[in-house]
Design a protein around this motif. Sequence first.
Motif, PDB file in Angstrom:
ATOM      1  N   SER A  54       0.832  -1.198   0.000  1.00 14.54           N
ATOM      2  CA  SER A  54       0.000   0.000   0.000  1.00 14.54           C
ATOM      3  C   SER A  54       0.871   1.253   0.000  1.00 14.54           C
ATOM      4  CB  SER A  54      -0.943   0.006   1.209  1.00 14.54           C
ATOM      5  OG  SER A  54      -1.909   1.027   1.102  1.00 14.54           O
ATOM      6  N   ALA A  55       1.952   1.223   0.779  1.00  8.19           N
ATOM      7  CA  ALA A  55       2.869   2.357   0.792  1.00  8.19           C
ATOM      8  C   ALA A  55       3.590   2.490  -0.547  1.00  8.19           C
ATOM      9  CB  ALA A  55       3.873   2.200   1.932  1.00  8.19           C
ATOM     10  N   ARG A  56       3.922   1.375  -1.162  1.00 11.88           N
ATOM     11  CA  ARG A  56       4.634   1.414  -2.450  1.00 11.88           C
ATOM     12  C   ARG A  56       3.752   1.960  -3.566  1.00 11.88           C
ATOM     13  NH1 ARG A  56       9.166  -2.399  -4.421  1.00 11.88           N
ATOM     14  NH2 ARG A  56      10.762  -1.712  -2.955  1.00 11.88           N
ATOM     15  N   ILE A  57       2.478   1.657  -3.518  1.00 10.52           N
ATOM     16  CA  ILE A  57       1.571   2.222  -4.517  1.00 10.52           C
ATOM     17  C   ILE A  57       1.629   3.750  -4.476  1.00 10.52           C
ATOM     18  CG2 ILE A  57      -0.889   2.524  -5.067  1.00 10.52           C
ATOM     19  CD1 ILE A  57      -1.280  -0.425  -4.291  1.00 10.52           C
ATOM     20  N   GLN A  82      12.622   5.173  11.025  1.00 12.76           N
ATOM     21  CA  GLN A  82      12.675   6.205  10.000  1.00 12.76           C
ATOM     22  C   GLN A  82      11.293   6.395   9.380  1.00 12.76           C
ATOM     23  OE1 GLN A  82      15.726   4.978   7.258  1.00 12.76           O
ATOM     24  NE2 GLN A  82      17.379   5.335   8.719  1.00 12.76           N
ATOM     25  N   ASP A  83      11.075   7.561   8.830  1.00 13.36           N
ATOM     26  CA  ASP A  83       9.757   7.976   8.368  1.00 13.36           C
ATOM     27  C   ASP A  83       9.124   6.983   7.387  1.00 13.36           C
ATOM     28  OD1 ASP A  83       7.776  10.255   8.386  1.00 13.36           O
ATOM     29  OD2 ASP A  83       8.189  10.174   6.248  1.00 13.36           O
ATOM     30  N   ALA A  84       9.884   6.526   6.398  1.00  9.13           N
ATOM     31  CA  ALA A  84       9.320   5.640   5.375  1.00  9.13           C
ATOM     32  C   ALA A  84       8.891   4.303   5.973  1.00  9.13           C
ATOM     33  CB  ALA A  84      10.340   5.410   4.252  1.00  9.13           C
ATOM     34  N   VAL A  85       9.652   3.806   6.947  1.00  7.27           N
ATOM     35  CA  VAL A  85       9.290   2.544   7.602  1.00  7.27           C
ATOM     36  C   VAL A  85       8.140   2.770   8.563  1.00  7.27           C
ATOM     37  CG1 VAL A  85      10.115   0.744   9.183  1.00  7.27           C
ATOM     38  CG2 VAL A  85      11.580   1.528   7.303  1.00  7.27           C
ATOM     39  N   ARG A  86       8.122   3.907   9.239  1.00  5.40           N
ATOM     40  CA  ARG A  86       7.024   4.212  10.160  1.00  5.40           C
ATOM     41  C   ARG A  86       5.685   4.262   9.416  1.00  5.40           C
ATOM     42  NH1 ARG A  86       9.123   8.390  12.205  1.00  5.40           N
ATOM     43  NH2 ARG A  86       7.648  10.066  11.707  1.00  5.40           N
ATOM     44  N   GLU A  87       5.713   4.753   8.178  1.00  9.63           N
ATOM     45  CA  GLU A  87       4.487   4.754   7.370  1.00  9.63           C
ATOM     46  C   GLU A  87       3.930   3.339   7.222  1.00  9.63           C
ATOM     47  OE1 GLU A  87       3.041   5.692   2.769  1.00  9.63           O
ATOM     48  OE2 GLU A  87       5.075   6.215   3.404  1.00  9.63           O
ATOM     49  N   LEU A 125       3.816  11.512  10.350  1.00  9.37           N
ATOM     50  CA  LEU A 125       4.693  11.259   9.204  1.00  9.37           C
ATOM     51  C   LEU A 125       5.146  12.580   8.582  1.00  9.37           C
ATOM     52  CD1 LEU A 125       2.852   8.289   7.438  1.00  9.37           C
ATOM     53  CD2 LEU A 125       4.757   8.185   9.066  1.00  9.37           C
ATOM     54  N   GLU A 126       6.350  12.572   8.043  1.00  7.84           N
ATOM     55  CA  GLU A 126       6.896  13.769   7.409  1.00  7.84           C
ATOM     56  C   GLU A 126       6.549  13.803   5.914  1.00  7.84           C
ATOM     57  OE1 GLU A 126      11.046  13.724   8.251  1.00  7.84           O
ATOM     58  OE2 GLU A 126      10.745  13.493  10.422  1.00  7.84           O
ATOM     59  N   ARG A 127       6.966  12.790   5.163  1.00 10.84           N
ATOM     60  CA  ARG A 127       6.768  12.805   3.710  1.00 10.84           C
ATOM     61  C   ARG A 127       5.325  12.549   3.325  1.00 10.84           C
ATOM     62  NH1 ARG A 127       6.795   9.673  -1.014  1.00 10.84           N
ATOM     63  NH2 ARG A 127       6.436   7.795   0.225  1.00 10.84           N
ATOM     64  N   GLU A 128       4.672  11.601   4.000  1.00 12.85           N
ATOM     65  CA  GLU A 128       3.315  11.202   3.622  1.00 12.85           C
ATOM     66  C   GLU A 128       2.325  11.418   4.757  1.00 12.85           C
ATOM     67  OE1 GLU A 128       1.918  10.513   0.911  1.00 12.85           O
ATOM     68  OE2 GLU A 128       3.639  10.304  -0.422  1.00 12.85           O
ATOM     69  N   GLY A 129       2.557  12.463   5.537  1.00 15.99           N
ATOM     70  CA  GLY A 129       1.646  12.760   6.632  1.00 15.99           C
ATOM     71  C   GLY A 129       0.573  13.757   6.221  1.00 15.99           C
ATOM     72  N   ASP A 130      -0.157  14.205   7.209  1.00 11.76           N
ATOM     73  CA  ASP A 130      -1.216  15.189   7.011  1.00 11.76           C
ATOM     74  C   ASP A 130      -1.202  16.071   8.261  1.00 11.76           C
ATOM     75  OD1 ASP A 130      -3.790  16.512   7.108  1.00 11.76           O
ATOM     76  OD2 ASP A 130      -4.551  15.060   5.671  1.00 11.76           O
ATOM     77  N   PRO A 131      -1.216  17.387   8.087  1.00 11.42           N
ATOM     78  CA  PRO A 131      -1.156  18.250   9.276  1.00 11.42           C
ATOM     79  C   PRO A 131      -2.372  18.125  10.191  1.00 11.42           C
ATOM     80  CG  PRO A 131      -1.565  19.541   7.281  1.00 11.42           C
ATOM     81  CD  PRO A 131      -1.205  18.148   6.843  1.00 11.42           C
TER      82      PRO A 131
END
Length: 380
Positions: A54-57, A82-87, A125-131
């Motif tokens: 789902s994250a890779r999509i 790290q952020d990408a793994v936390r996602e 999340l930083e890269r794929e988060g939402d404020p």
Amino acid sequence: MQPIVFPHIPFDGSLASALFDLERVRVDFRTERLADPLTLELRRLFQGLTSIMSARIEGNRTTVADVIAETRRAQSTGEDAQDAVREILQLEEATRYIDRLVEEETLRISHKLVRDLHQLSVNGLEREGDPHPGSYRTTPVAISGARHIPPEPAAIQADMDQLIDFANQDVLSQQQLIQVALVHHRFVWIHPFANGNGRVSRLLTYAMLTNRGYTSPSDARPLNPTAVFGADRQAYYDNLAVADSLSEDGTLAWCHYMIRGLRDDLFSVTQLSDRLFIADEVFAPALNAAVAGGDVKESDANVLYEVARRGKCKPGDLRDVLPGSPSSRSHKLKKLLDANLLLKVRNPAGYGIGLWQNQLTIHVVRRLDELGMLPSVLKD
């Protein structure tokens, strides 16, 4: 928003045939089964892989090996991953949340469920988060690479009310998968959040499939739409786009794409319901590869294979592969437990195989790929 309506389905076509095939599987899933530790652990591995898919999509290129290594590092240091793994880990938690609600028989499609899934998926999340995790957007958005322009923020509440009402309608059994497919597309069409809509749409679809009996918590391989969408990421986006006009033909094409994909995914589901197939055709070759690669000692591999074949073992069951005193046997088993290669199971108490986030995981994943049981989105 244009009302959500069921398209006309020709009952002599391939879509109707796929619906009948899936209905037969649902009947099988409803048959009571004993929860086998090996099949349940393989299910846990697949749910972890589904979160990676789902994250890779969405463009996250983290590999299975990255997830294992970074999770171990974070656990050993007490730091956040790290952020990408936390996602990915947060998507796992969201999936477990759905499974808990199903087990408690409290799962219902609602604004709260949708917002909870968003909160779990994007928080921090930083890269794929939402404020604003768990809150519908208050600003216009555009979907990258798509012609469709989502509704203005003022329309979101009413559009989501309509979506949720439709998702909760009692419909004929032969319409339920069509209902799921329509909800998936219309959710993405509304795009209710500033970010994370794709991830939440796939979680919501999994929740609807599970709630309607199309997957079983005692089955090794959950029927999960993310595996379908991950088979060809561009085809997923293209088929969503075809339905964006909300026309009868576009809607029918989307339903055909999704339901045919679920039907084609059934082969893996059926094969992996057999513990001996898992032990001999998946686990044993993976174990041999781990021994050849120096990741597992041969003496440990003998123990692990015996546990896999039995499904669950007590220490006394392993005398032939672990000779010696009970205390020395317990000492060796503790080492396998500490490495997460064995797990303690209950009812009755014993040991089962660990497959997720240990040195066997990558070898099991490679073997599943050899058997054609993984979508292309996991291949690089």
